[in-house]
Design an enzyme around this catalytic site. Structure first.
Site, PDB file in Angstrom:
ATOM      1  N   GLY A 198       0.784  -1.225   0.000  1.00  0.00           N
ATOM      2  CA  GLY A 198       0.000   0.000   0.000  1.00  0.00           C
ATOM      3  C   GLY A 198       0.816   1.275   0.000  1.00  0.00           C
ATOM      4  O   GLY A 198       0.258   2.374  -0.106  1.00  0.00           O
TER       5      GLY A 198
ATOM      6  N   ASP B 179      -3.870  -9.449   7.507  1.00  0.00           N
ATOM      7  CA  ASP B 179      -2.670  -9.512   8.324  1.00  0.00           C
ATOM      8  C   ASP B 179      -1.896 -10.774   7.965  1.00  0.00           C
ATOM      9  O   ASP B 179      -2.406 -11.885   8.116  1.00  0.00           O
ATOM     10  CB  ASP B 179      -3.082  -9.532   9.805  1.00  0.00           C
TER      11      ASP B 179
ATOM     12  N   SER C 155      16.691  -6.842   4.417  1.00  0.00           N
ATOM     13  CA  SER C 155      17.392  -5.605   4.765  1.00  0.00           C
ATOM     14  C   SER C 155      18.860  -5.906   5.016  1.00  0.00           C
ATOM     15  O   SER C 155      19.224  -7.016   5.438  1.00  0.00           O
ATOM     16  CB  SER C 155      16.770  -5.008   6.032  1.00  0.00           C
TER      17      SER C 155
ATOM     18  N   TYR D 125      14.699  -6.459  14.704  1.00  0.00           N
ATOM     19  CA  TYR D 125      14.396  -6.394  13.273  1.00  0.00           C
ATOM     20  C   TYR D 125      15.448  -7.159  12.469  1.00  0.00           C
ATOM     21  O   TYR D 125      15.113  -7.978  11.588  1.00  0.00           O
ATOM     22  CB  TYR D 125      14.350  -4.935  12.846  1.00  0.00           C
TER      23      TYR D 125
END
Length: 247
Positions: A15, A63, A146, A160
């Protein structure tokens, strides 16, 4: 080259930002795209943008950490498009609380969310699509990761980074299981993106290209990994970071 006509894709977290760029790029190459986001309005907006440009897209707000919701979405996409999903891009990766902070200060109640969305989210999605990909003899799995998965930092990213490290390992193993069936699985590890970059020139000086990444940069790389031309690329983690880290 890189023609995705006749293929159907799902992009999570599509989104906004990189996810939106991925969805737009896949649709521009001819894929029918499920635009997922936790926020329905964002998914609707990107889907409308794709359709206005002549592409095919449907919005689905769910979700990724809820397996039943993932399976329901895959079933709905199959019904809408008339065929199974054969491109999966798991881009959603930052929950409302992604556990930012020095680890010694973090309450254990904050440990779980990054792992749920990155690792278990990937497991939920792969489990929902992998059978039909293997049965059909073609499929593409692209996991967005990442640089923090492999480079340590003192910026409060331990949770993370650990969750991204875990999902990179998962994708490597999946690639070996599904390779004989014509399905590839790769990870794209992103460097600093424009939405998170701010305007500090010192930050940009650490990037060889002197700029952060854009949604278009990410979308172009995913198009390659999702394409028929990438059939011999699997089990890899590719760095897309403007040269901020070289290998």
């Amino acid at each position: 080259m890189f023609d995705l006509s006749g293929h159907t894709a799902i992009v999570t977290g599509a989104g906004q930002n990189a996810g939106a760029g991925i969805a737009r790029a896949l649709a521009a190459q001819g894929a029918a795209v499920v635009v997922n986001d936790l926020v329905a309005e964002r998914a609707d907006a990107v889907s409308s943008e794709i359709r206005d440009a002549g592409g095919t897209a449907i919005p689905m707000a769910f979700d990724v950490t809820e397996l039943s919701s993932v399976r329901d979405a895959v079933d709905k996409a199959r019904s809408e498009f008339g065929r199974h999903l054969d491109i999966l891009v798991h881009n959603a990766g930052i929950p409302a609380d992604f556990g930012h902070g020095q680890f010694r200060t973090l309450d254990p109640s904050r440990w779980r969310a990054p792992v749920e969305i990155n690792l278990f989210g990937a497991m939920n999605l792969v489990s929902a699509v992998i059978g039909e990909m293997c049965d059909a003899g073609w499929g593409r799995i692209v996991q967005i990761s990442s640089g923090s998965a492999r480079v340590g930092s003192d910026q409060g990213l331990s949770l993370y980074g650990a969750s991204k490290s875990g999902v990179e390992g998962f994708i490597r193993h999946i690639s070996q299981e599904v390779g004989p069936f014509g399905v590839t699985a790769n990870t794209l590890a992103l460097g600093l993106q424009a939405n998170a970059a701010g305007s500090n020139p010192e930050v940009f000086s650490r990037i060889a290209t002197r700029r952060p990444g854009t949604p278009e940069d990410v979308g172009a790389a995913v198009v390659y990994l999702a394409s028929p031309e990438a059939s011999w690329m699997t089990g890899q983690t590719l760095n897309l970071n403007g040269g901020s880290v070289t290998t």
